[in-house]
Scaffold this motif. Structure first.
Motif, PDB file in Angstrom:
ATOM      1  N   VAL A  89       0.818  -1.213   0.000  1.00 18.94           N
ATOM      2  CA  VAL A  89       0.000   0.000   0.000  1.00 18.94           C
ATOM      3  C   VAL A  89       0.853   1.264   0.000  1.00 18.94           C
ATOM      4  N   LEU A  90       2.038   1.202   0.582  1.00 11.29           N
ATOM      5  CA  LEU A  90       2.930   2.362   0.579  1.00 11.29           C
ATOM      6  C   LEU A  90       3.285   2.777  -0.842  1.00 11.29           C
ATOM      7  N   PHE A  91       3.416   1.810  -1.739  1.00  4.90           N
ATOM      8  CA  PHE A  91       3.728   2.103  -3.140  1.00  4.90           C
ATOM      9  C   PHE A  91       2.482   2.585  -3.879  1.00  4.90           C
ATOM     10  N   TRP A  92       1.375   1.898  -3.661  1.00  2.00           N
ATOM     11  CA  TRP A  92       0.138   2.247  -4.366  1.00  2.00           C
ATOM     12  C   TRP A  92      -0.356   3.645  -4.003  1.00  2.00           C
ATOM     13  N   LYS A  93      -0.244   3.973  -2.720  1.00  2.00           N
ATOM     14  CA  LYS A  93      -0.795   5.242  -2.234  1.00  2.00           C
ATOM     15  C   LYS A  93       0.307   6.125  -1.660  1.00  2.00           C
ATOM     16  N   VAL A  94       1.425   6.167  -2.360  1.00  5.43           N
ATOM     17  CA  VAL A  94       2.554   6.988  -1.910  1.00  5.43           C
ATOM     18  C   VAL A  94       2.200   8.474  -1.952  1.00  5.43           C
ATOM     19  N   SER A  95       1.140   8.818  -2.675  1.00  8.46           N
ATOM     20  CA  SER A  95       0.716  10.221  -2.738  1.00  8.46           C
ATOM     21  C   SER A  95       0.370  10.756  -1.349  1.00  8.46           C
ATOM     22  N   TYR A  96      -0.096   9.882  -0.447  1.00  7.82           N
ATOM     23  CA  TYR A  96      -0.393  10.319   0.921  1.00  7.82           C
ATOM     24  C   TYR A  96       0.891  10.783   1.610  1.00  7.82           C
ATOM     25  N   LEU A 148       4.757   4.085  -7.704  1.00 10.50           N
ATOM     26  CA  LEU A 148       5.517   5.057  -6.914  1.00 10.50           C
ATOM     27  C   LEU A 148       6.208   6.075  -7.821  1.00 10.50           C
ATOM     28  N   SER A 149       6.842   5.592  -8.872  1.00 10.96           N
ATOM     29  CA  SER A 149       7.574   6.485  -9.776  1.00 10.96           C
ATOM     30  C   SER A 149       6.643   7.494 -10.432  1.00 10.96           C
ATOM     31  N   SER A 150       5.486   7.024 -10.859  1.00 11.29           N
ATOM     32  CA  SER A 150       4.528   7.919 -11.508  1.00 11.29           C
ATOM     33  C   SER A 150       4.063   9.015 -10.555  1.00 11.29           C
ATOM     34  N   ALA A 151       3.794   8.632  -9.309  1.00 17.36           N
ATOM     35  CA  ALA A 151       3.331   9.611  -8.321  1.00 17.36           C
ATOM     36  C   ALA A 151       4.420  10.630  -7.998  1.00 17.36           C
ATOM     37  N   VAL A 155       4.290  14.848  -8.860  1.00 15.13           N
ATOM     38  CA  VAL A 155       4.390  15.983  -7.934  1.00 15.13           C
ATOM     39  C   VAL A 155       5.632  16.821  -8.216  1.00 15.13           C
ATOM     40  N   VAL A 156       6.695  16.169  -8.679  1.00 13.61           N
ATOM     41  CA  VAL A 156       7.920  16.907  -8.992  1.00 13.61           C
ATOM     42  C   VAL A 156       7.685  17.860 -10.156  1.00 13.61           C
ATOM     43  N   SER A 157       6.820  17.472 -11.075  1.00 15.72           N
ATOM     44  CA  SER A 157       6.535  18.333 -12.225  1.00 15.72           C
ATOM     45  C   SER A 157       5.752  19.576 -11.816  1.00 15.72           C
ATOM     46  N   LEU A 158       5.217  19.571 -10.613  1.00 12.52           N
ATOM     47  CA  LEU A 158       4.502  20.738 -10.100  1.00 12.52           C
ATOM     48  C   LEU A 158       5.465  21.547  -9.224  1.00 12.52           C
ATOM     49  N   THR A 159       5.068  21.896  -8.025  1.00 13.25           N
ATOM     50  CA  THR A 159       5.946  22.708  -7.163  1.00 13.25           C
ATOM     51  C   THR A 159       6.293  21.978  -5.873  1.00 13.25           C
TER      52      THR A 159
END
Length: 218
Positions: A89-96, A148-151, A155-159
């Motif tokens: 779940v840490l990988f799937w929902k790393v956005s948290y 994980l990589s996609s997430a 966010v890196v592409s933003l700020t």
């Protein structure tokens, strides 16, 4: 108790005699859904920055204990043929986790979360070790790292990086100017700087590898 479960997992992993896969499955399988629920609740649904104004608060201590548990669950993945949901779940929902790092919470918690991300991108699962040069596409480790990589890259592409402090008082990532009131002689936290850089580079590396592998299959 989170601390107790973490300690048990660590002891199992250290024991040279135990058949770790069987023991870990017996321990974690009944808790699989519960631990995934904890992840969602603690890091997202019930998270409130106002409870984390001090690194010495009870809420902060509980969150740190949960991060320690996530580290133990990550380490325990190596022992299982197929990881459980609570280990993925840490990988799937790393956005948290990425979101928490950007919030106004104590620096010590941000640092632990960043170092946890570093452990994720460096983690080698059992199928990684066995596969050698064989494509990992379709395997849990590949699916998890892709998520994980996609997430991370999103966010890196933003700020996102601009919101990450490199010290309890220092300037933010990507800035050469100290924040108002900071000691200009104070250096940034090199451990966090290296960890963040590694996370971003590994995420980019995996996305490139995955895209190349997909192109070869087609």
């Amino acid at each position: 108790c989170l601390w107790t479960l973490t300690a048990i997992i660590k002891e199992i992993l250290k024991d040279p005699v135990l058949t770790k896969e069987g023991v870990l499955k017996k321990l974690l399988a009944p808790l699989d859904a519960v631990l995934e629920g904890f992840y969602n609740a603690i890091l997202f649904h019930h998270f409130d920055c106002h409870h984390y104004t001090s690194p010495y608060s009870e809420a902060a201590a509980n969150l740190i204990s949960f991060i320690d548990l996530l580290e133990a669950l990550l380490a325990s993945r190596t022992e299982l043929e197929l990881p459980l949901r609570c280990q993925r779940v840490l990988f799937w929902k790393v956005s948290y986790v990425l979101n928490l790092i950007s919030l106004s919470i104590p620096y010590v918690i941000k640092k632990k979360l960043i170092l946890l991300l570093k452990k994720c991108v460096l983690h080698k699962s059992r199928e990684d070790a066995r596969s050698g040069s064989v494509s990992l596409q379709g395997l849990p480790s590949c699916e998890d790292m892709l998520a994980l990589s996609s997430a991370v890259l999103q966010v890196v592409s933003l700020t996102w990086l601009n919101q990450i402090p490199l010290d309890e008082k220092s300037s933010y990532f990507g800035s050469s100017e100290p924040a108002p009131g900071d000691d200009p002689q104070g250096g940034s936290d090199q451990t966090v700087l290296r960890a963040l850089s590694l996370v971003v580079l590994k995420a980019l590396e995996f996305k490139i590898y995955n895209s190349t592998a997909e192109a070869e299959i087609k």
